[in-house]
Design a protein around this motif. Structure first.
Motif, short mmCIF file in Angstrom:
data_model
loop_
_atom_site.label_atom_id
_atom_site.label_comp_id
_atom_site.label_asym_id
_atom_site.label_seq_id
_atom_site.Cartn_x
_atom_site.Cartn_y
_atom_site.Cartn_z
N UNK A 15 0.71 -1.40 0.04
CA UNK A 15 -0.03 0.01 0.06
C UNK A 15 0.97 1.35 -0.11
N UNK A 16 1.94 1.36 0.95
CA UNK A 16 2.66 2.40 0.69
C UNK A 16 3.62 2.62 -0.56
N UNK A 17 4.04 1.58 -1.05
CA UNK A 17 4.66 1.97 -2.32
C UNK A 17 3.79 2.39 -3.26
N UNK A 18 2.47 1.89 -3.38
CA UNK A 18 1.29 2.34 -4.35
C UNK A 18 1.32 3.87 -4.09
N UNK A 19 1.07 4.21 -2.98
CA UNK A 19 0.72 5.83 -2.46
C UNK A 19 1.86 6.64 -2.96
N UNK A 20 3.18 6.05 -2.64
CA UNK A 20 4.50 6.94 -2.94
C UNK A 20 4.49 7.18 -4.47
N UNK A 21 4.29 6.10 -5.41
CA UNK A 21 4.42 6.09 -6.61
C UNK A 21 3.42 6.87 -7.33
N UNK A 22 2.18 7.04 -6.67
CA UNK A 22 1.08 7.99 -7.13
C UNK A 22 1.50 9.50 -6.87
N UNK A 23 1.93 9.44 -5.50
CA UNK A 23 2.38 11.05 -4.97
C UNK A 23 3.37 11.59 -5.95
N UNK A 24 4.40 10.74 -6.17
CA UNK A 24 5.51 11.17 -7.02
C UNK A 24 5.11 11.44 -8.30
#
Length: 130
Positions: free
Chosen positions: A48-57
């Motif tokens: 979940x954290x990886x998905x959110x980080x990628x989307x935010x970046x």
């Protein structure tokens, strides 16, 4: 104006690589899974954290993303960095690795400050994200 553009794009590119590209490429590695587990989080939290980080970046990197979405992306990435700092400190105590998320947060803050500096001229009919 050119200096502001350069500072914005350098800081934003660093964040994009660190918070977007790196999690996308390494989130399922054994080291990443061990890191999430070591901090006491369940395995799904790392995904979940990886998905959110990628989307935010991606949101802060792509110029066509609406300003309101960018604001939320900056906020989410900030919370992520603060939470990483607190998690590492709570589990491992204060060591050489603990303040690293604050260093990334500082770069994110530079990106955000210069994003807003470049956004201001748009109000006067000038476009600065070229």
């Amino acid at each position: 104006m050119k200096k502001n553009n350069i500072i914005f794009w350098v800081a934003t590119t660093i964040i994009f690589i660190w918070e977007g590209v790196m999690p996308a490429l390494t989130s399922q590695s054994e080291m990443a899974k061990e890191g999430i587990s070591h901090l006491g989080y369940p395995a799904y939290f790392g995904i979940m954290l990886a998905v959110y980080k990628v989307l935010g970046a991606v949101a802060i990197m792509v110029p066509m993303v609406p300003a309101r979405i960018k604001e939320w992306a900056y906020a989410g990435l900030s919370f992520s960095m603060l939470s990483a700092f607190i998690s590492h400190w709570a589990v491992d105590g204060f060591n050489a690795q603990t303040p690293f998320p604050l260093f990334i947060l500082a770069i994110l803050m530079v990106s955000y400050i210069y994003y807003n500096k470049l956004k201001e001229p748009v109000k006067h009919g000038k476009v600065s994200f070229a």
